[in-house]
Design an enzyme around this catalytic site. Structure first.
Site, PDB file in Angstrom:
ATOM      1  N   LYS A 112       0.883  -1.075   0.058  1.00  0.00           N
ATOM      2  CA  LYS A 112      -0.063   0.033   0.017  1.00  0.00           C
ATOM      3  C   LYS A 112       0.956   1.761   0.086  1.00  0.00           C
ATOM      4  O   LYS A 112       1.963   1.305   0.944  1.00  0.00           O
ATOM      5  CB  LYS A 112      -1.142   0.340   1.106  1.00  0.00           C
ATOM      6  N   ARG A 114     -10.895  10.129   2.701  1.00  0.00           N
ATOM      7  CA  ARG A 114     -10.580  10.294   3.937  1.00  0.00           C
ATOM      8  C   ARG A 114     -11.930  11.733   3.968  1.00  0.00           C
ATOM      9  O   ARG A 114     -12.077  11.590   5.142  1.00  0.00           O
ATOM     10  CB  ARG A 114      -9.052  11.306   3.901  1.00  0.00           C
ATOM     11  N   LYS A 131       1.301  10.020   6.383  1.00  0.00           N
ATOM     12  CA  LYS A 131       1.472   8.562   6.101  1.00  0.00           C
ATOM     13  C   LYS A 131       2.562   7.637   6.021  1.00  0.00           C
ATOM     14  O   LYS A 131       3.124   6.731   5.556  1.00  0.00           O
ATOM     15  CB  LYS A 131       0.160   7.479   5.877  1.00  0.00           C
ATOM     16  N   GLU A 174       7.271  -7.012   0.497  1.00  0.00           N
ATOM     17  CA  GLU A 174       6.116  -6.529   1.453  1.00  0.00           C
ATOM     18  C   GLU A 174       4.691  -7.858   1.336  1.00  0.00           C
ATOM     19  O   GLU A 174       4.638  -8.586   2.604  1.00  0.00           O
ATOM     20  CB  GLU A 174       5.499  -5.233   1.427  1.00  0.00           C
ATOM     21  N   LYS A 224      -2.449  -1.862  -4.101  1.00  0.00           N
ATOM     22  CA  LYS A 224      -3.384  -0.253  -3.380  1.00  0.00           C
ATOM     23  C   LYS A 224      -2.568   1.067  -3.701  1.00  0.00           C
ATOM     24  O   LYS A 224      -1.486   1.297  -3.160  1.00  0.00           O
ATOM     25  CB  LYS A 224      -3.880  -0.513  -2.212  1.00  0.00           C
ATOM     26  N   SER A 232     -10.415   5.724  -3.797  1.00  0.00           N
ATOM     27  CA  SER A 232     -11.395   6.934  -3.775  1.00  0.00           C
ATOM     28  C   SER A 232     -11.068   7.473  -5.012  1.00  0.00           C
ATOM     29  O   SER A 232     -11.802   8.230  -6.319  1.00  0.00           O
ATOM     30  CB  SER A 232     -11.667   7.396  -2.864  1.00  0.00           C
ATOM     31  N   TYR A 284     -15.258   1.135  -6.262  1.00  0.00           N
ATOM     32  CA  TYR A 284     -16.535   1.703  -6.496  1.00  0.00           C
ATOM     33  C   TYR A 284     -17.444   1.437  -7.585  1.00  0.00           C
ATOM     34  O   TYR A 284     -18.145   1.755  -7.633  1.00  0.00           O
ATOM     35  CB  TYR A 284     -16.057   3.298  -6.111  1.00  0.00           C
TER      36      TYR A 284
HETATM   37  C1  PBG Z   1      -6.780   3.536   5.176  1.00  0.00           C
HETATM   38  C2  PBG Z   1      -8.182   3.278   4.412  1.00  0.00           C
HETATM   39  C3  PBG Z   1      -7.374   4.517   3.415  1.00  0.00           C
HETATM   40  C4  PBG Z   1      -8.220   3.845   2.169  1.00  0.00           C
HETATM   41  C5  PBG Z   1      -8.030   2.387   2.907  1.00  0.00           C
HETATM   42  N1  PBG Z   1      -8.447   2.123   4.249  1.00  0.00           N
HETATM   43  C6  PBG Z   1      -7.073   6.104   3.337  1.00  0.00           C
HETATM   44  C7  PBG Z   1      -5.394   5.815   3.764  1.00  0.00           C
HETATM   45  O1  PBG Z   1      -4.864   4.847   4.381  1.00  0.00           O
HETATM   46  O2  PBG Z   1      -4.890   7.130   4.302  1.00  0.00           O
HETATM   47  C8  PBG Z   1      -8.172   4.875   1.099  1.00  0.00           C
HETATM   48  C9  PBG Z   1      -9.208   3.726   0.136  1.00  0.00           C
HETATM   49  C10 PBG Z   1      -9.434   4.689  -0.769  1.00  0.00           C
HETATM   50  O3  PBG Z   1      -9.394   6.156  -1.045  1.00  0.00           O
HETATM   51  O4  PBG Z   1     -10.234   4.103  -2.132  1.00  0.00           O
HETATM   52  N2  PBG Z   1      -6.731   2.313   6.719  1.00  0.00           N
END
Ligand code: PBG
Length: 325
Positions: free
Chosen positions: A194, A204, A216, A232, A247, A273, A312
């Protein structure tokens, strides 16, 4: 000419006969945002067409999801501010919104594959995926609470827990906890690679979980890295992950392919998203054809090597697939 590749592109029937990549609704994993309360279906401004649902209204929505052939959902809870605190203890409340939602869905739709998000950001006043001390994210203490959280979700009936936090060692800890508690039918879908991406912004907004300080990058991966992704995923497979995930998806197609070639468990990819929002926004301006962009983006993710796609656009794509039959 010895070869005329256009022969194989001459007609739709021929193109379909030699198509190298296909996908169907059962490959999709639909992310769902759940809100506390009743009669809530509130649209997320940066994700037109995507809603936060209260459980009472979600039931009808899930009927239509299943009717389209989509059989798995990935659940995220929106946690009210008053339940957020430094210890993130709402994350392990067996009566919390997520365990309640898992029980509700498994009771109404036993055939639905329910996956639940495991991370602390919706429960943290800082919006971080781990516990915070002196401005730092604590690894091992976070892993402990994530294991308890996984146990709570598994007890509630989750088919898979989906840790999205990127702490070190969490897959092993979760697997051990599940074993110790005889929760031997619950799988682990790990967000293994990720990246610290700009593409999570609309998500968010949906959960009101933007980081309160910093970013992050001390736990999510550097977008510049490729070898680290393989490391990983290999670690997660060794620690007991059933499915690994890359991701975001669209900017990371090379990573999906390398992961697929490197390991021997199913690979998922998350069209996040921001990827959804990009297509939506350009379609709203008349700059792209939305339906074509949806299909092409998902086909590319599948071609890159994803067996499962979290998106989505799952409903829209399933409708388009149905129409094209
Ligand atoms: C946080 C999490 C995130 C997403 C899924 N789980 C956001 C982040 O890491 O800040 C993002 C999913 C998306 O953008 O559709 N645990």
């Amino acid at each position: 000419m010895l070869h005329r590749p256009r022969i194989l592109r001459k007609a739709n029937s021929i193109r379909e006969m030699v198509s190298e990549t296909n996908f169907q609704a059962s490959n999709f994993l639909l992310p769902i945002f759940i809100d506390e309360g009743n009669k809530i279906q509130s649209e997320i401004p940066s994700m037109p067409g995507i809603f936060r649902w209260s459980l009472d209204l979600l039931e009808k929505e899930l009927e239509s999801v299943l009717n389209l052939g989509i059989r798995s959902v990935l659940l995220f809870a929106k946690v009210p501010d008053k339940l957020k605190n430094e210890s993130c203890k709402e994350a392990i409340n067996p009566e919390g919104l997520l365990p309640k939602s898992i029980r509700f869905i498994k009771e109404k739709f036993p055939e639905m594959i329910v996956m639940s998000d495991v991370a602390l950001d919706p429960y943290s006043p800082y919006g971080h995926d781990g516990l915070v001390k002196d401005g730092k994210i604590l690894n091992d203490e976070t892993v402990e609470i994530l294991s308890m959280m996984s146990e709570v979700h598994a007890e509630a009936g989750a088919d898979f827990v989906a840790p999205s936090d990127m702490m070190d060692g969490r897959i092993l800890a979760i697997r051990n906890t599940l074993e110790k508690n005889h929760l031997t039918e619950t799988g682990i879908l790990s967000y293994s690679a990720k990246y610290a991406s700009c593409l999570y912004g609309p998500f968010r907004d949906a959960l009101d979980s933007a980081p309160g300080f910093g970013d992050k990058k001390s736990y999510q991966m550097n977008p510049a890295n490729r070898l680290e992704a393989i490391k990983e995923v290999q670690m997660d497979v060794n620690e007991g992950a059933d499915i690994v995930m890359v991701k975001p998806a669209g900017f990371y197609l090379d990573i999906i392919r390398e992961v697929k070639d490197a390991i021997h468990v199913p690979v998922a990819a998350y069209q996040v998203s921001g990827e959804y929002a990009m297509i939506k926004a350009s379609a709203a301006n008349g700059w792209l054809n939305e339906e074509s962009a949806v299909i092409e983006s998902l086909l590319s993710i599948k071609r890159a090597g994803a067996d499962i796609i979290a998106t989505y656009y799952a409903k829209k794509a399933a409708e388009l697939l149905r129409k094209s039959k």
